[in-house]
Design a protein around this motif. Structure first.
Motif, PDB file in Angstrom:
ATOM      1  N   THR A 167      -4.035 -93.400  25.463  1.00 38.90           N
ATOM      2  CA  THR A 167      -4.272 -93.694  24.044  1.00 38.90           C
ATOM      3  C   THR A 167      -5.067 -94.972  23.818  1.00 38.90           C
ATOM      4  O   THR A 167      -5.522 -95.223  22.704  1.00 38.90           O
ATOM      5  N   GLY A 169      -7.502 -98.005  23.188  1.00 34.51           N
ATOM      6  CA  GLY A 169      -8.809 -98.140  22.563  1.00 34.51           C
ATOM      7  C   GLY A 169      -9.002 -99.576  22.112  1.00 34.51           C
ATOM      8  O   GLY A 169      -8.033-100.326  21.923  1.00 34.51           O
ATOM      9  N   GLY A 173     -16.392 -97.034  20.852  1.00 36.10           N
ATOM     10  CA  GLY A 173     -16.412 -95.649  21.295  1.00 36.10           C
ATOM     11  C   GLY A 173     -15.098 -94.926  21.033  1.00 36.10           C
ATOM     12  O   GLY A 173     -14.340 -95.264  20.130  1.00 36.10           O
ATOM     13  N   GLN A 174     -14.823 -93.944  21.844  1.00 36.91           N
ATOM     14  CA  GLN A 174     -13.676 -93.052  21.672  1.00 36.91           C
ATOM     15  C   GLN A 174     -12.407 -93.646  22.270  1.00 36.91           C
ATOM     16  O   GLN A 174     -12.386 -94.058  23.427  1.00 36.91           O
ATOM     17  N   SER A 175     -11.329 -93.684  21.498  1.00 34.73           N
ATOM     18  CA  SER A 175     -10.034 -94.114  22.031  1.00 34.73           C
ATOM     19  C   SER A 175      -9.436 -92.995  22.872  1.00 34.73           C
ATOM     20  O   SER A 175      -9.716 -91.809  22.656  1.00 34.73           O
ATOM     21  N   LEU A 177     -10.006 -92.363  25.979  1.00 37.15           N
ATOM     22  CA  LEU A 177     -10.876 -91.876  27.045  1.00 37.15           C
ATOM     23  C   LEU A 177     -10.486 -92.473  28.403  1.00 37.15           C
ATOM     24  O   LEU A 177     -10.684 -91.855  29.448  1.00 37.15           O
ATOM     25  N   SER A 203      -8.011 -92.818  33.766  1.00 35.28           N
ATOM     26  CA  SER A 203      -8.370 -91.834  32.741  1.00 35.28           C
ATOM     27  C   SER A 203      -7.847 -90.452  33.102  1.00 35.28           C
ATOM     28  O   SER A 203      -7.830 -90.064  34.273  1.00 35.28           O
ATOM     29  N   ARG A 205      -9.469 -87.894  32.436  1.00 37.03           N
ATOM     30  CA  ARG A 205     -10.658 -87.172  32.905  1.00 37.03           C
ATOM     31  C   ARG A 205     -10.784 -87.271  34.422  1.00 37.03           C
ATOM     32  O   ARG A 205     -11.207 -86.318  35.081  1.00 37.03           O
ATOM     33  N   LYS A 241     -16.872 -99.764  28.047  1.00 34.13           N
ATOM     34  CA  LYS A 241     -16.206 -99.898  26.746  1.00 34.13           C
ATOM     35  C   LYS A 241     -15.798-101.343  26.453  1.00 34.13           C
ATOM     36  O   LYS A 241     -14.740-101.596  25.862  1.00 34.13           O
ATOM     37  N   ARG A 247     -23.757 -99.646  21.720  1.00 35.02           N
ATOM     38  CA  ARG A 247     -24.154 -98.580  20.786  1.00 35.02           C
ATOM     39  C   ARG A 247     -25.673 -98.394  20.750  1.00 35.02           C
ATOM     40  O   ARG A 247     -26.160 -97.290  20.496  1.00 35.02           O
ATOM     41  N   GLN A 252     -21.377 -96.247  24.299  1.00 37.13           N
ATOM     42  CA  GLN A 252     -20.052 -96.730  23.923  1.00 37.13           C
ATOM     43  C   GLN A 252     -18.966 -96.234  24.869  1.00 37.13           C
ATOM     44  O   GLN A 252     -17.957 -96.906  25.074  1.00 37.13           O
ATOM     45  N   ASP A 253     -19.161 -95.033  25.426  1.00 35.43           N
ATOM     46  CA  ASP A 253     -18.143 -94.431  26.286  1.00 35.43           C
ATOM     47  C   ASP A 253     -18.595 -94.365  27.738  1.00 35.43           C
ATOM     48  O   ASP A 253     -18.096 -93.564  28.525  1.00 35.43           O
TER      49      ASP A 253
END
Length: 283
Positions: A167, A169, A173-175, A177, A203, A205, A241, A247, A252-253
């Motif tokens: 979770t 962040g 970018g995306q929280s 990840l 992660s 991922r 990040k 950006r 960002q990610d």
């Protein structure tokens, strides 16, 4: 070219370094037969070096000639993270015996030569039999607020520090990840100029990647993945990040180098080639 016409005068050493980077990038695409010929024609004067294949966080944008080398990760019985160091052995190179660090891991030949660029080939920790314990340790003045507030410089990186990785962040970018940290490797009691910087990410991922790839399964653990954090362009230290300015490069990610906007994808590990620089004589 006369020295006065050179953007980087000889006294800086910069000009020769840039030429080396360009040459390494060009050699990355040569075929096996051509590579063997080039390797014999450019025999290193120190230990190790030459054309090597390595696994890297893919360079997706910017001037960097190739990805940053991945560091295989293991977790000890107490939950501390370590970078796997290849097995040390003695071989004959150019008619003399030298020590190298090399092993087979996940179907890949993993070698200390992966890290022999950007001057790292002169660092104490890249010496195959250096007296180092291989733990990842936190660096100071991190780009991450959580790291600066919750741990201290020199602390060993621990699994429990990443309990919120699904979770986490920081507004960039995306929280969710992945949760990153900045640190060092094989560098305890080493001057800052010889410290090997690393980036660690945990992660979901990475956990998913490990289910379908033998190398990722062997080189990551519990979702942790790591890399030597030296941009292959001009050797700056990038961040995953950690920089709002990423950006501008749509990074960002991803791992972003603010020096010249090179971008790396930590979730796309690829096999690449480059000319590893030899360690100095006697090292």
């Amino acid at each position: 070219m006369p020295e006065e016409d050179d953007k980087y005068p000889k006294s800086t050493g910069r000009r020769r370094f840039v030429k080396g980077v360009v040459g390494s990038a060009s050699l990355a695409g040569v075929g096996t037969a051509a590579a063997a010929g080039i390797n014999s024609a450019t025999a290193p004067t120190g230990a190790g070096g030459g054309i090597t294949q390595f696994m890297a966080m893919e360079n997706t944008s910017g001037p960097a000639p190739r990805g940053m080398p991945q560091i295989p990760v293991e977790i000890d019985s107490e939950g501390y993270l370590k970078g796997i160091w290849p097995e040390v052995k003695t071989v004959t190179q150019q008619g003399r015996e030298v020590k190298i660090a090399e092993m087979e891991l996940g179907g890949v030949t993993y070698s200390a030569e992966w890290f022999q660029y950007c001057g790292v080939q002169t660092y104490p920790g890249v010496k195959p039999d250096a007296d180092q314990d291989n733990f990842f340790r936190y660096s100071g003045n991190s780009k991450f607020e959580w790291q600066n507030e919750e741990v201290s410089e020199g602390d060993k990186i621990h699994v429990d520090d990443f309990s919120d990785y699904e979770t986490w962040g920081n507004g960039i970018g995306q929280s969710g990840l992945g949760k990153p940290a900045q640190g060092s490797w094989r560098s305890q009691d080493v001057p800052p100029s010889g410290t090997m910087p690393v980036q660690v990410i945990r992660s979901k991922r990475v956990e998913q990647m490990a289910k379908r790839d033998d190398w990722i399964e062997a080189s990551t653990e519990e979702g942790f993945i790591a890399n030597l954090n030296k941009c292959t362009h001009f050797c700056c230290v990038p961040t995953f990040k950690g920089l709002p300015g990423s950006r501008v490069a749509n990074a960002q990610d991803k791992i972003y180098c603010q020096c010249h906007q090179s971008v790396y994808d930590p979730f796309n590990v690829v096999k690449k080639s480059f000319v590893a620089l030899p360690r100095p004589e006697g090292e």
